[in-house]
Design a protein around this motif. Sequence first.
Motif, mmCIF file in Angstrom:
data_model
loop_
_atom_site.group_PDB
_atom_site.id
_atom_site.type_symbol
_atom_site.label_atom_id
_atom_site.label_comp_id
_atom_site.label_asym_id
_atom_site.label_seq_id
_atom_site.Cartn_x
_atom_site.Cartn_y
_atom_site.Cartn_z
ATOM 1 N N LEU A 96 0.857 -1.181 0.000
ATOM 2 C CA LEU A 96 0.000 0.000 0.000
ATOM 3 C C LEU A 96 0.891 1.227 0.000
ATOM 4 N N SER A 97 0.698 2.078 -1.002
ATOM 5 C CA SER A 97 1.449 3.325 -1.077
ATOM 6 C C SER A 97 0.509 4.456 -0.691
ATOM 7 N N LEU A 98 0.886 5.188 0.359
ATOM 8 C CA LEU A 98 0.017 6.206 0.937
ATOM 9 C C LEU A 98 0.778 7.513 1.115
ATOM 10 N N SER A 99 0.193 8.614 0.637
ATOM 11 C CA SER A 99 0.772 9.944 0.856
ATOM 12 C C SER A 99 -0.176 10.763 1.709
ATOM 13 N N VAL A 100 0.375 11.452 2.704
ATOM 14 C CA VAL A 100 -0.450 12.272 3.601
ATOM 15 C C VAL A 100 0.236 13.621 3.807
ATOM 16 N N ILE A 101 -0.569 14.645 4.091
ATOM 17 C CA ILE A 101 0.038 15.927 4.440
ATOM 18 C C ILE A 101 0.491 15.877 5.896
ATOM 19 N N THR A 102 1.378 16.796 6.263
ATOM 20 C CA THR A 102 2.062 16.724 7.557
ATOM 21 C C THR A 102 1.119 16.692 8.751
ATOM 22 N N THR A 103 0.034 17.471 8.724
ATOM 23 C CA THR A 103 -0.868 17.526 9.873
ATOM 24 C C THR A 103 -1.514 16.176 10.144
ATOM 25 N N ALA A 104 -1.667 15.360 9.115
ATOM 26 C CA ALA A 104 -2.295 14.046 9.286
ATOM 27 C C ALA A 104 -1.451 13.106 10.139
ATOM 28 N N THR A 105 -0.180 13.448 10.351
ATOM 29 C CA THR A 105 0.681 12.577 11.153
ATOM 30 C C THR A 105 0.284 12.576 12.625
ATOM 31 N N TYR A 106 -0.650 13.464 13.016
ATOM 32 C CA TYR A 106 -1.113 13.460 14.399
ATOM 33 C C TYR A 106 -2.104 12.330 14.681
ATOM 34 N N PHE A 107 -2.639 11.706 13.627
ATOM 35 C CA PHE A 107 -3.566 10.602 13.885
ATOM 36 C C PHE A 107 -3.364 9.396 12.959
ATOM 37 N N ILE A 108 -2.787 9.597 11.765
ATOM 38 C CA ILE A 108 -2.639 8.497 10.814
ATOM 39 C C ILE A 108 -1.724 7.378 11.326
ATOM 40 N N PRO A 109 -0.584 7.674 11.968
ATOM 41 C CA PRO A 109 0.282 6.566 12.432
ATOM 42 C C PRO A 109 -0.425 5.576 13.341
ATOM 43 N N ARG A 110 -1.277 6.056 14.233
ATOM 44 C CA ARG A 110 -1.952 5.112 15.142
ATOM 45 C C ARG A 110 -2.988 4.270 14.382
ATOM 46 N N ILE A 111 -3.604 4.875 13.354
ATOM 47 C CA ILE A 111 -4.539 4.107 12.520
ATOM 48 C C ILE A 111 -3.777 3.054 11.721
ATOM 49 N N LEU A 112 -2.621 3.460 11.167
ATOM 50 C CA LEU A 112 -1.800 2.507 10.426
ATOM 51 C C LEU A 112 -1.305 1.388 11.334
ATOM 52 N N GLY A 113 -0.994 1.747 12.577
ATOM 53 C CA GLY A 113 -0.541 0.733 13.525
ATOM 54 C C GLY A 113 -1.590 -0.339 13.748
ATOM 55 N N SER A 114 -2.838 0.094 13.937
ATOM 56 C CA SER A 114 -3.933 -0.853 14.131
ATOM 57 C C SER A 114 -4.163 -1.689 12.868
ATOM 58 N N PHE A 115 -4.031 -1.038 11.706
ATOM 59 C CA PHE A 115 -4.224 -1.735 10.434
ATOM 60 C C PHE A 115 -3.156 -2.810 10.248
ATOM 61 N N LEU A 139 -0.275 13.811 -9.864
ATOM 62 C CA LEU A 139 -0.120 13.950 -11.307
ATOM 63 C C LEU A 139 0.763 12.849 -11.891
ATOM 64 N N ASN A 140 1.690 12.342 -11.075
ATOM 65 C CA ASN A 140 2.586 11.274 -11.520
ATOM 66 C C ASN A 140 2.079 9.879 -11.140
ATOM 67 N N ASN A 141 0.870 9.836 -10.554
ATOM 68 C CA ASN A 141 0.258 8.555 -10.170
ATOM 69 C C ASN A 141 1.220 7.714 -9.321
ATOM 70 N N GLN A 142 1.782 8.340 -8.281
ATOM 71 C CA GLN A 142 2.811 7.671 -7.495
ATOM 72 C C GLN A 142 2.268 6.852 -6.329
ATOM 73 N N ASP A 143 1.006 7.050 -5.967
ATOM 74 C CA ASP A 143 0.486 6.393 -4.769
ATOM 75 C C ASP A 143 -0.897 5.814 -5.010
ATOM 76 N N ASP A 144 -1.304 4.937 -4.099
ATOM 77 C CA ASP A 144 -2.652 4.370 -4.164
ATOM 78 C C ASP A 144 -3.676 5.361 -3.624
ATOM 79 N N LEU A 145 -3.382 5.914 -2.459
ATOM 80 C CA LEU A 145 -4.329 6.781 -1.771
ATOM 81 C C LEU A 145 -3.623 8.021 -1.222
ATOM 82 N N TYR A 146 -4.400 9.092 -1.042
ATOM 83 C CA TYR A 146 -3.866 10.358 -0.536
ATOM 84 C C TYR A 146 -4.780 10.870 0.573
ATOM 85 N N ILE A 147 -4.175 11.325 1.661
ATOM 86 C CA ILE A 147 -4.954 11.900 2.759
ATOM 87 C C ILE A 147 -4.562 13.361 2.906
ATOM 88 N N LEU A 148 -5.547 14.229 2.782
ATOM 89 C CA LEU A 148 -5.282 15.667 2.818
ATOM 90 C C LEU A 148 -6.537 16.413 3.245
#
Length: 299
Positions: A96-115, A139-148
């Motif tokens: 799974l290739s996932l890109s997120v903006i910096t503010t999302a790091t306040y909650f995404i890591p714990r969700i990824l941990g559970s996943f 634009l370069n289709n580098q990831d599966d999903l994006y969180i922003l």
Amino acid sequence: MIQATLHQLKVFETTARLGSFTKAAEELEITQPTVSSQVKQLTKTIGLPLFEQIGKQLYLTEAGKELLTTCQDVFTQLDNFEMKIADFKGTKEGKLSLSVITTATYFIPRILGSFCLLYPDIDIALQVTNHKQIQERMLNNQDDLYILSQPPEEIDLKSQSFIDNPLVVIAKKDHPLANQKQIPLETLEAYPFIMRESGSGTRKAVQNLFNQHNVNVKVRLELGSNEAIKQAILGGLGISVLSKHTLTFACHEDLTILDIQNFPIAKHWYISHLAGKQLSIIAKTFLEFLIDRTQLMKV
């Protein structure tokens, strides 16, 4: 093309993506002459040049660009096939290739941990970046999903909101406005302000609100990091607007939320993917997991 091997296509795709024979060799853990030889054989098979070198820079030819797109499609389909086979076997395996903006790091890591605890055989590549760079990755289709927090309108995306992202005014607890209620928005003009960097979704939302009410704050600093802004606030350099998540999940006892009229600014977090992209089983599994898990989260 039927004479081309998957290995040759992989070597070509890596070289094209990295723009370097040497870097491709390092990533693939083979020698640079081997990379050059494989690309040379593939070029002979195609019958047209795939690269042109100007100085030290490597560029794709038109044929090379078309082949790169084909390679990416082929490898995506092969990855999806492997994931489907794993799914048939009753397991979840893949990438799974996932890109997120910096503010999302306040909650995404714990969700990824559970996943990852639930699906230990899934490998996750997480890219943390800003809005501008995440658009380039789209634009370069580098990831599966994006969180922003603000999906770009100029890119054809499928987006789904999954949790609130209220923007609030943050100050030191001993700030003169700290204990006041329903403070008029224009009061902020009297105090130094710390603004996010240009291109930030938070900055755009704040500027839109200020413009609507003809409010002109005194911007003392522009910073590109939530943590840097919080440290600047603690250092007495001013007040700022940040996502409430930056306090909820990384609490600072010396910071407080000011009760300013027209705040919080109601925003949301979105999970997006390119409209024409066929999501893999893994990507679909994570998307469903994220939606289900965040229904239980409270801001």
